[in-house]
Structure formats: structure tokens, C-alpha cells
Design a protein around this motif. Structure first.
Motif, PDB file in Angstrom:
ATOM      1  N   VAL A  79      -5.169  -3.346 -11.013  1.00  0.00           N
ATOM      2  CA  VAL A  79      -6.465  -2.508 -11.392  1.00  0.00           C
ATOM      3  C   VAL A  79      -7.534  -3.251 -11.018  1.00  0.00           C
ATOM      4  CG1 VAL A  79      -7.459  -1.595 -13.417  1.00  0.00           C
ATOM      5  CG2 VAL A  79      -5.260  -1.334 -13.300  1.00  0.00           C
ATOM      6  N   PHE A  80      -7.738  -4.426 -11.368  1.00  0.00           N
ATOM      7  CA  PHE A  80      -8.866  -5.158 -10.921  1.00  0.00           C
ATOM      8  C   PHE A  80      -9.313  -5.129  -9.649  1.00  0.00           C
ATOM      9  CE2 PHE A  80     -11.103  -9.178  -9.953  1.00  0.00           C
ATOM     10  CZ  PHE A  80     -12.152  -9.262 -10.886  1.00  0.00           C
ATOM     11  N   ALA A  81      -8.358  -5.404  -8.760  1.00  0.00           N
ATOM     12  CA  ALA A  81      -8.347  -5.344  -7.413  1.00  0.00           C
ATOM     13  C   ALA A  81      -8.850  -3.868  -6.980  1.00  0.00           C
ATOM     14  CB  ALA A  81      -7.335  -5.931  -6.705  1.00  0.00           C
ATOM     15  N   GLY A  82      -8.255  -3.023  -7.299  1.00  0.00           N
ATOM     16  CA  GLY A  82      -8.611  -1.489  -6.838  1.00  0.00           C
ATOM     17  C   GLY A  82     -10.147  -1.202  -7.246  1.00  0.00           C
ATOM     18  N   MET A  83     -10.510  -1.813  -8.218  1.00  0.00           N
ATOM     19  CA  MET A  83     -11.970  -1.425  -8.688  1.00  0.00           C
ATOM     20  C   MET A  83     -12.938  -2.269  -8.003  1.00  0.00           C
ATOM     21  SD  MET A  83     -12.825   0.821 -10.799  1.00  0.00           S
ATOM     22  CE  MET A  83     -14.410   0.405 -11.944  1.00  0.00           C
ATOM     23  N   ASN A  84     -12.761  -3.586  -7.876  1.00  0.00           N
ATOM     24  CA  ASN A  84     -13.650  -4.635  -7.664  1.00  0.00           C
ATOM     25  C   ASN A  84     -13.562  -4.942  -5.913  1.00  0.00           C
ATOM     26  OD1 ASN A  84     -14.239  -4.562  -9.959  1.00  0.00           O
ATOM     27  ND2 ASN A  84     -14.117  -6.769 -10.434  1.00  0.00           N
ATOM     28  N   ASN A  85     -12.260  -4.930  -5.198  1.00  0.00           N
ATOM     29  CA  ASN A  85     -12.349  -5.395  -3.915  1.00  0.00           C
ATOM     30  C   ASN A  85     -13.038  -4.301  -3.011  1.00  0.00           C
ATOM     31  OD1 ASN A  85     -10.237  -7.278  -4.871  1.00  0.00           O
ATOM     32  ND2 ASN A  85     -10.004  -7.682  -2.999  1.00  0.00           N
ATOM     33  N   PHE A  86     -13.222  -3.159  -3.264  1.00  0.00           N
ATOM     34  CA  PHE A  86     -13.679  -2.146  -2.555  1.00  0.00           C
ATOM     35  C   PHE A  86     -14.851  -1.553  -3.067  1.00  0.00           C
ATOM     36  CE2 PHE A  86      -9.311  -2.589  -1.364  1.00  0.00           C
ATOM     37  CZ  PHE A  86      -9.358  -2.762   0.027  1.00  0.00           C
ATOM     38  N   GLN A  87     -15.585  -2.286  -4.123  1.00  0.00           N
ATOM     39  CA  GLN A  87     -16.628  -1.724  -4.927  1.00  0.00           C
ATOM     40  C   GLN A  87     -18.019  -1.554  -4.092  1.00  0.00           C
ATOM     41  OE1 GLN A  87     -18.501  -0.116  -7.684  1.00  0.00           O
ATOM     42  NE2 GLN A  87     -16.390  -0.984  -8.185  1.00  0.00           N
ATOM     43  N   THR A  88     -17.955  -2.474  -2.934  1.00  0.00           N
ATOM     44  CA  THR A  88     -19.051  -2.182  -1.879  1.00  0.00           C
ATOM     45  C   THR A  88     -18.895  -0.949  -1.243  1.00  0.00           C
ATOM     46  OG1 THR A  88     -17.802  -3.388  -0.111  1.00  0.00           O
ATOM     47  CG2 THR A  88     -19.521  -4.624  -1.492  1.00  0.00           C
ATOM     48  N   VAL A  89     -17.822  -0.470  -0.925  1.00  0.00           N
ATOM     49  CA  VAL A  89     -17.498   1.022  -0.275  1.00  0.00           C
ATOM     50  C   VAL A  89     -17.738   1.925  -1.374  1.00  0.00           C
ATOM     51  CG1 VAL A  89     -15.776   2.400   0.587  1.00  0.00           C
ATOM     52  CG2 VAL A  89     -15.589  -0.003   1.018  1.00  0.00           C
ATOM     53  N   PHE A  90     -17.251   1.828  -2.512  1.00  0.00           N
ATOM     54  CA  PHE A  90     -17.597   2.562  -3.767  1.00  0.00           C
ATOM     55  C   PHE A  90     -19.210   3.012  -3.867  1.00  0.00           C
ATOM     56  CE2 PHE A  90     -13.510   1.125  -5.898  1.00  0.00           C
ATOM     57  CZ  PHE A  90     -12.633   2.200  -5.039  1.00  0.00           C
ATOM     58  N   ALA A  91     -19.936   1.790  -3.805  1.00  0.00           N
ATOM     59  CA  ALA A  91     -21.125   2.032  -4.237  1.00  0.00           C
ATOM     60  C   ALA A  91     -21.896   2.597  -2.944  1.00  0.00           C
ATOM     61  CB  ALA A  91     -21.605   0.518  -4.379  1.00  0.00           C
ATOM     62  N   ASP A  92     -21.387   2.318  -1.835  1.00  0.00           N
ATOM     63  CA  ASP A  92     -22.269   2.954  -0.542  1.00  0.00           C
ATOM     64  C   ASP A  92     -22.050   4.366  -0.469  1.00  0.00           C
ATOM     65  OD1 ASP A  92     -23.162   0.289   0.140  1.00  0.00           O
ATOM     66  OD2 ASP A  92     -21.602   0.214   1.911  1.00  0.00           O
ATOM     67  N   GLU A  93     -20.709   4.899  -0.907  1.00  0.00           N
ATOM     68  CA  GLU A  93     -20.420   6.364  -0.917  1.00  0.00           C
ATOM     69  C   GLU A  93     -21.326   7.035  -1.853  1.00  0.00           C
ATOM     70  OE1 GLU A  93     -15.662   6.233   0.252  1.00  0.00           O
ATOM     71  OE2 GLU A  93     -16.410   6.621  -1.876  1.00  0.00           O
ATOM     72  N   ARG A  94     -21.593   6.432  -3.041  1.00  0.00           N
ATOM     73  CA  ARG A  94     -22.520   6.996  -4.085  1.00  0.00           C
ATOM     74  C   ARG A  94     -24.064   6.686  -4.032  1.00  0.00           C
ATOM     75  NH1 ARG A  94     -17.659   6.167  -5.423  1.00  0.00           N
ATOM     76  NH2 ARG A  94     -16.462   7.281  -7.201  1.00  0.00           N
ATOM     77  N   GLY A  95     -24.366   6.136  -2.812  1.00  0.00           N
ATOM     78  CA  GLY A  95     -25.947   5.673  -2.983  1.00  0.00           C
ATOM     79  C   GLY A  95     -26.183   4.550  -3.716  1.00  0.00           C
ATOM     80  N   LEU A  96     -25.454   3.774  -4.204  1.00  0.00           N
ATOM     81  CA  LEU A  96     -25.768   2.832  -5.212  1.00  0.00           C
ATOM     82  C   LEU A  96     -25.469   1.287  -4.867  1.00  0.00           C
ATOM     83  CD1 LEU A  96     -23.200   4.430  -8.062  1.00  0.00           C
ATOM     84  CD2 LEU A  96     -25.658   4.345  -8.276  1.00  0.00           C
TER      85      LEU A  96
END
Length: 398
Positions: A225-242
Motif C-alpha cells: 500500500v505504501f509503495a503504491g501511494m508513494n513510489n508513483f506520487q510524482t506521477v499522481f501529482a503531475d496528473e492533477r497539477g499538484l
């Protein structure tokens, strides 16, 4: 060297080397520079996972031969070499494979042996406290390194430069571990002879038949769960403009503050109920993340809730692994606990990277939220069993 100085230096070294794991969250950004995507990140972390699992399995053999603290020092030097190799990489090739293997070797040893060293230095009733302080040091290290990277990028430097800086810090951590070897050995020997740490298939069977089986399974799920949330957080943030740095800074501050506040908290009479409540908070934070869009305030709330849920429950779960272990194989149980953690932390990104490319980030987050719910429910079920046992004991004493 006084006992307090020894612990201070031990935790400082743990903090310095932990920045390496935080930089794995920057791998998608680093790999963009030479055409690598999330699948490549997943493959490299899978290589790291294999190296880590093999290293954790044999960590007891190495520490029995060279000593636990000197082995920690050598592990930090391996991490430093890995980060330098990542920073120098210009394509998907041999240097990335070497870096991934060296990172797995170094991080596997530090993660597996640090709790064992602490266990030999403190009393049973002190474990949650000292494990919590260790987790604060580690969390501060890997939580702040992405923030440092963001600041360096804003000042005109590159992600590669952040890898070089952290490599130097890891080398310094190794030097500190070598320096405190004698003091740790003297403190530990005063508490009795050191139990051998070698992990074997027979000890694994015993562990999986004991009460420690549950925290071993749960830590794998939580790490995923931790890896799923954090390892790709840069991608999640870029998708949302964050800005991903906002998430990591809020998450790190939350975890550090709450772990410090709760350093003396042992989980109450029913620690698994405490773990269950915290992990349902973690479950809720990921569910919220699915629908926040580009709202910065909600993004910070997600980081805050995830920090409370995962960040605070983890040291209690680690202490439960030690407390539920058979005393004669306590070091082996902690190693196997670390082994299970790394299966999730470095193995799950292979699945996550594939899902990101082929199915999108929402599909990955839905899988992660389901896993968080299952883990929390597992803790809740154990807490019900513990409560029933306590009630039975109470009735027998009347």
C-alpha cells in the motif's frame, strides 16, 4: 561513549541513510531524462526486490560473521555506491542494474539488522518506544529527501545532483556505524550473550506457525500500500497539477510529530485494535485521494491522514512482531518481518508500474485501497481474538 551518545549517533546514521529510499520515489523523474517510463521503474525496483530478499535472508549469516553494526556500516557504503550509479546513468543498461542490486543489498541489511541491534540494547517494555524513535529517524530521512530534491530542482540543479548529495550522506552514515561499533558491542554484551541471527527454512516454518505470522503477512500488505501511494506520487501529482513536494512534506511532518508524541505509547491493552483503527484511517485517506482532483487542501489532508494511518501503525506492528515471536528465534522473526516488508515495498512496484502504463492511475489506486481495507480488517479480527482472550483470563481470576 555514553549510552545516550551511542543512541543519538545510531539514530543519526539511520536518518542519513534513509534518504536513499526516499529517492526511489524520484526514479520516475530521473528515468524521464533518458526515456525510461514507469514500467522501467517497476523492473528496476523488482531487481532491487530480488537483491533485497536474498540479502535479508542471509543478513544473519553476514552479521554473525562480521558483527551487526560493522555490517550496517558496509550496507551504507553499498547504498552510497547505488545512488552514485543512478545519478551517473544515461540509459537503461548495466549501471541501472548495478545500482538496483547495490541498493537492495544495502537497504536490506540496514532494515533487517537495525531492529535486531535495538532489541539487544533495550528491555521488552522499551521496544515500542525505541522502535518508534528509529522509525521517526527513518521516516524523516526518506520523507525529506524528495523535498530536498524539489528544492534543488527549483534552484536550478537536477534530480541527478540529489542522488549524488544523498550518496555522500549515506557514506557518512556508514562511517558513523563503524565508529560506534565498540560502544554498541559493550552495551549489548552487558545484557547477555548475543543470540545467533542466521535465518533458515526451519525457522521460517516455526515463524509461520506462531502468532508472529499475522504481523509478517500484514507488513507485506502495508508495504505494498505504501509503495503504491508513494513510489508513483510524482506521477499522481503531475496528473492533477499538484506539487509532489507538498505531499511528502505534509506526510513526513505528520509521521514524525505523531511518532514522537506516541513514542511512549505501547498500543494499549489491545494493540491490534489500535492498529486496526489507524489502518482504517489509512484506507480512508486513499479512498479520498481517488476523488480530490487538483484541490491542494484535500491533497494535504490525504497526506496527513495517510501519515497517521500508515505512519503511526507501523512501529506498533513491528513491536507486535517482536512480542509475538518465539523468544528463541526473535532475531530470525525480525529478519523475516523485514523480508516480508521488502516483498511489498520493492516487489509491488512491478505490478504498480504495469498498471500505471496499461490501465491508468485510478485502477492502481483502487487496488491499493482494497488492500488497505483487507489489512485493516485482518488487524481487527486479531483484536477481537485478543479481547476474547483477555475476557477469558479476567473471568478465570474472579
Amino acid at each position: 561513549m555514553t549510552r545516550s551518545t551511542m543512541f543519538t549517533l545510531f539514530y543519526l546514521a539511520s536518518f542519513l541513510q534513509a534518504g536513499a529510499y526516499g529517492l526511489t520515489f524520484m526514479l520516475p523523474r530521473l528515468f524521464e531524462g533518458f526515456g525510461g517510463n514507469e514500467k522501467v521503474v517497476g523492473v528496476m525496483l523488482f531487481i532491487t526486490a530480488i537483491a533485497t530478499l536474498l540479502t535479508v535472508y542471509f543478513s544473519g549469516h553476514l552479521s554473525d560473521r562480521f558483527g551487526r553494526v560493522p555490517t550496517l556500516g558496509g550496507a551504507c557504503l553499498s547504498i552510497a555506491a547505488a545512488l552514485a550509479s543512478y545519478g551517473l546513468a544515461t540509459d537503461v543498461g548495466v549501471s541501472l542494474v548495478f545500482a538496483s542490486v547495490a541498493l537492495g543489498v544495502g537497504w536490506g541489511l540496514t532494515y533487517a539488522l537495525s531492529p535486531i541491534v535495538l532489541t539487544g540494547l533495550v528491555n521488552v517494555e522499551e521496544r515500542v518506544r525505541y522502535f518508534a524513535i528509529l522509525s521517526v529517524a527513518v521516516m524523516a530521512g526518506f520523507g525529506l529527501s524528495p523535498v530536498m530534491t524539489s528544492l534543488m530542482e527549483k534552484s536550478g540543479m537536477t534530480v541527478n545532483d540529489a542522488f549524488f548529495v544523498t550518496a555522500v550522506l549515506c557514506a557518512l552514515a556508514g562511517t558513523i556505524f563503524f565508529a560506534i561499533t565498540g560502544s554498541v558491542r559493550n552495551q549489548a554484551s552487558a545484557r547477555g550473550p548475543e543470540v545467533r541471527s542466521s535465518l533458515s527454512f526451519a525457522s521460517v516454518v516455526v515463524i509461520m506457525k506462531s502468532k508472529a505470522r499475522l504481523p509478517v503477512i500484514m507488513v507485506c500488505m502495508g508495504a505494498s500500500v505504501f509503495a503504491g501511494m508513494n513510489n508513483f506520487q510524482t506521477v499522481f501529482a503531475d496528473e492533477r497539477g499538484l506539487n509532489y513536494a507538498d505531499y511528502f512534506l505534509a506526510y513526513t511532518i505528520t509521521v514524525v510529530l505523531f511518532r514522537l508524541v506516541l513514542a511512549r505509547f505501547k498500543g494499549g491493552r489491545n494493540p491490534y485494535l489500535t492498529i486496526a483503527i489507524l489502518q482504517y484511517v489509512m484506507f480512508g485517506s486513499i479512498a479520498l485521494f481517488l476523488g480530490i482532483g487538483g484541490h491542494v487542501s484535500l491533497y494535504l489532508l490525504v497526506a496527513f491522514l495517510f501519515g497517521i494511518g500508515y505512519g503511526v501503525s507501523y512501529p506498533i506492528l513491528a513491536a507486535m512482531a517482536a512480542n509475538d515471536a518465539e523468544p528463541e528465534i526473535l532475531p530470525q522473526t525480525l529478519q523475516f518481518f523485514a523480508l516480508s516488508y521488502f516483498i511489498g515495498i520493492f516487489g509491488f512496484p512491478l505490478v504498480a508500474g504495469w498498471m500505471m502504463v496499461e490501465m491508468g492511475s485510478s485502477a492502481l489506486l483502487m487496488l491499493v485501497v482494497a488492500m488497505a481495507g483487507i489489512e485493516a480488517t485482518m488487524a481487527l479480527m486479531r483484536s477481537i481474538s485478543v479481547r476474547a482472550a483477555l475476557a477469558s483470563v479476567a473471568s478465570d481470576t474472579r
